[in-house]
Design a protein around this motif. Structure first.
Motif, short mmCIF file in Angstrom:
data_model
loop_
_atom_site.label_atom_id
_atom_site.label_comp_id
_atom_site.label_asym_id
_atom_site.label_seq_id
_atom_site.Cartn_x
_atom_site.Cartn_y
_atom_site.Cartn_z
N UNK A 79 -7.40 8.59 -0.57
CA UNK A 79 -6.65 8.50 -1.82
C UNK A 79 -6.67 7.05 -2.28
N UNK A 80 -6.98 6.86 -3.56
CA UNK A 80 -6.82 5.56 -4.18
C UNK A 80 -5.63 5.65 -5.11
N UNK A 81 -4.62 4.86 -4.82
CA UNK A 81 -3.41 4.82 -5.62
C UNK A 81 -3.63 3.86 -6.77
N UNK A 82 -3.75 4.40 -7.96
CA UNK A 82 -4.00 3.58 -9.14
C UNK A 82 -2.74 2.84 -9.57
N UNK A 83 -1.63 3.56 -9.62
CA UNK A 83 -0.37 2.94 -10.04
C UNK A 83 0.79 3.53 -9.26
N UNK A 84 1.69 2.66 -8.86
CA UNK A 84 2.98 3.03 -8.28
C UNK A 84 4.02 2.20 -9.01
N UNK A 85 5.01 2.87 -9.56
CA UNK A 85 6.04 2.14 -10.30
C UNK A 85 7.37 2.86 -10.17
N UNK A 86 8.40 2.07 -9.92
CA UNK A 86 9.77 2.55 -9.91
C UNK A 86 10.56 1.64 -10.85
N UNK A 87 11.32 2.25 -11.71
CA UNK A 87 12.13 1.46 -12.66
C UNK A 87 13.02 0.48 -11.90
N UNK A 88 13.19 -0.73 -12.46
CA UNK A 88 13.96 -1.76 -11.76
C UNK A 88 15.35 -1.31 -11.31
N UNK A 89 16.04 -0.56 -12.16
CA UNK A 89 17.39 -0.13 -11.81
C UNK A 89 17.42 0.88 -10.67
#
Length: 161
Positions: A79-89
């Motif tokens: 698996x290539x993880x292109x994007x991982x993002x969690x909102x700052x809050x």
């Protein structure tokens, strides 16, 4: 809670992509449309996959967008993880770790032998987070990319030397 994204998640995924790009100081580079995301994730032949993280109220607060790669040396997909993002809050609530745990679970279940991604070298909080999970940088490799004019110029050669 981590779950596989559905078509109904496209608007929030698109928003999260824009938030990530803003954090990375590259919002002007985002060209992806909701229609493109729908086709890539849910079209006739999906090329990418996504999972979302929900908070206790069921609100999507993060996402992981990934696709399959292949190791010629190991002879299996990864698996290539292109994007991982969690909102700052929502950071610090375990959502990022849960998203990575789900991708690792998929790797193990399917016999994939790698879970890889890139991280900006200035993003120390992300680097520290990844290293705390046991991930290690691949310092001997440099990422190269062709885009825009350079890609078009090379592609116009049509395989000619």
């Amino acid at each position: 809670m981590i779950r596989t994204a559905t078509p109904a998640d496209i608007p929030v995924i698109h928003t999260l992509i824009r938030e990530l790009a803003e954090y990375e100081k590259a919002l002007d580079e985002v060209r992806a449309t909701k229609e493109q995301l729908t086709e890539a994730l849910f079209g006739e032949r999906p090329a990418a996959y996504a999972h979302v993280a929900e908070d206790a109220d069921g609100e999507v607060v993060g996402f992981a967008l990934w696709f399959l790669n292949f190791s010629t040396w190991r002879g299996v997909h990864g698996i290539y993880l292109e994007d991982l993002y969690v909102r700052p809050e929502a950071r610090g609530g375990g959502h990022g770790k849960a998203l990575l745990t789900e991708l690792a679970r998929i790797c193990v279940a399917r016999g994939y032998e790698r879970l890889e991604w890139s991280v900006l070298n200035w993003n120390r909080p992300a680097i520290d987070f990844y290293e705390a999970l046991g991930a290690r940088p691949q310092d001997e490799w440099a990422v190269y990319r062709l885009t825009d004019e350079a890609l078009n110029a090379l592609g116009a050669r049509g395989g000619r030397p």
